[in-house]
Design an enzyme around this catalytic site. Structure first.
Site, PDB file in Angstrom:
ATOM      1  N   THR A 288     -11.778   0.386   1.543  1.00  0.00           N
ATOM      2  CA  THR A 288     -12.661   1.735   1.532  1.00  0.00           C
ATOM      3  C   THR A 288     -13.474   2.169   1.011  1.00  0.00           C
ATOM      4  O   THR A 288     -14.163   2.771   1.259  1.00  0.00           O
ATOM      5  CB  THR A 288     -11.467   2.607   2.282  1.00  0.00           C
ATOM      6  N   ASP A 289     -13.525   1.242  -1.015  1.00  0.00           N
ATOM      7  CA  ASP A 289     -14.094   1.720  -1.334  1.00  0.00           C
ATOM      8  C   ASP A 289     -14.816   0.998  -2.556  1.00  0.00           C
ATOM      9  O   ASP A 289     -15.070   0.836  -2.919  1.00  0.00           O
ATOM     10  CB  ASP A 289     -13.683   2.985  -1.987  1.00  0.00           C
TER      11      ASP A 289
END
Length: 299
Positions: free
Chosen positions: A82-83
């Protein structure tokens, strides 16, 4: 931190170990997580700034390492990072290591995405579905899945090729609105430097990798196994190899044996026929592969 350790603990195989006060590890009935600590040279963001523009060869090498790292956490841990961004890839002895699992999340059983109560990530690399708001049980929910990580990887590839992420020129709320807009067309210039037609061309395999990872519809977005098998990372499939008839017969016999034993399938046929010998009988690899599979019949 604790959250990051819990997430990674499910990825790596656990093994009975016991730790003494002097880090003397020995087999025991207690179970501990094994974690490897490495000293990195610099993060990939700093490397891009220091050594841009990267050559096509360098782009392909780093792109493959990124894909392999993310594929590992997707398949072995069922995690969504997610990052993903250049700063979260660390260069250690020439190889990229994926770091910062602080906001990574495991995909619940029976679903294909994770849900959050707030937007988390770095906007320049966030997928549309990770920003969109969905209603769930009367509250705001932001959803992301493995395809969201693929989008982030596509943004990094775009930056390696063109020098900046695809939405870098937009600021603040306008950036988020543009990322979520299905009518927005990401520019894919034919040259690596927009204002310089004399600069290096972006070849079709590179463009295919870019457009397939930055597809607005997550369902239509490329999958990592397909990206690893793409033409961009497998240029050798179009090279011409030479071999003697004796070598050709031996290769066909070996492939036939694999087939009879049930070891030959669509996933490994390329590896089984990847011959790099230099002997006197010119044969194009793609033609030889077709020849072998015709002889062996359907896989």
């Amino acid at each position: 931190d604790a959250q990051e350790s819990r997430g990674l603990g499910d990825v790596y195989k656990r093994q009975p170990l016991s730790q003494t006060r002097h880090d003397d590890w020995r087999t025991d009935q207690e179970t501990w997580d094994k974690q490897l600590l490495e000293l990195g040279d610099m993060d990939f963001s700093h490397m891009l700034k220091a050594h841009a523009p990267l050559s096509r060869k360098q782009i392909c090498e780093y792109w493959k390492q990124m894909l392999e790292a993310v594929q590992f956490i997707h398949e072995k841990g069922n995690l969504v990072h997610t990052d993903l961004k250049p700063a979260n890839f660390l260069l250690a002895k020439g190889r990229l290591k994926l770091i910062d699992f602080g906001i990574a999340q495991k995909i619940p059983i029976g679903t294909i995405h994770i849900s959050r109560d707030a937007i988390v990530g770095t906007p320049n690399y966030m997928a549309p579905e990770a920003i969109k708001i969905a209603k769930a049980h009367g509250r705001r929910v932001y959803k992301a899945g493995k395809a969201s990580d693929v989008w982030s990887l596509g943004c990094i590839l775009y930056q390696m090729v063109y020098g900046r992420p695809p939405f870098d020129r937009f600021m603040g709320e306008k950036k988020l609105e543009t990322i979520m807009d299905p009518q927005h067309h990401i520019p894919f210039p034919p040259h690596r430097v927009l204002d310089d037609p004399a600069s290096e061309r972006v070849d079709p395999p590179m463009l295919e990798a870019l457009t397939s990872t930055l597809h607005y519809d997550a369902q239509q977005r490329a999958r990592i196994p397909a990206l690893l098998e793409s033409e961009l990372l497998n240029d050798h499939l179009h090279e011409t190899v030479t071999l003697t008839r004796k070598t050709l017969r031996a290769l066909v016999a070996r492939l036939r044996l694999h087939s009879v034993q049930g070891e030959l399938n669509e996933d490994n046929v390329i590896q089984c026929t990847d011959v790099r010998m230099r002997e006197p009988c010119t044969l194009c690899f793609s033609e030889s592969l077709s020849y072998f599979t015709n002889m062996l019949g359907p896989i």
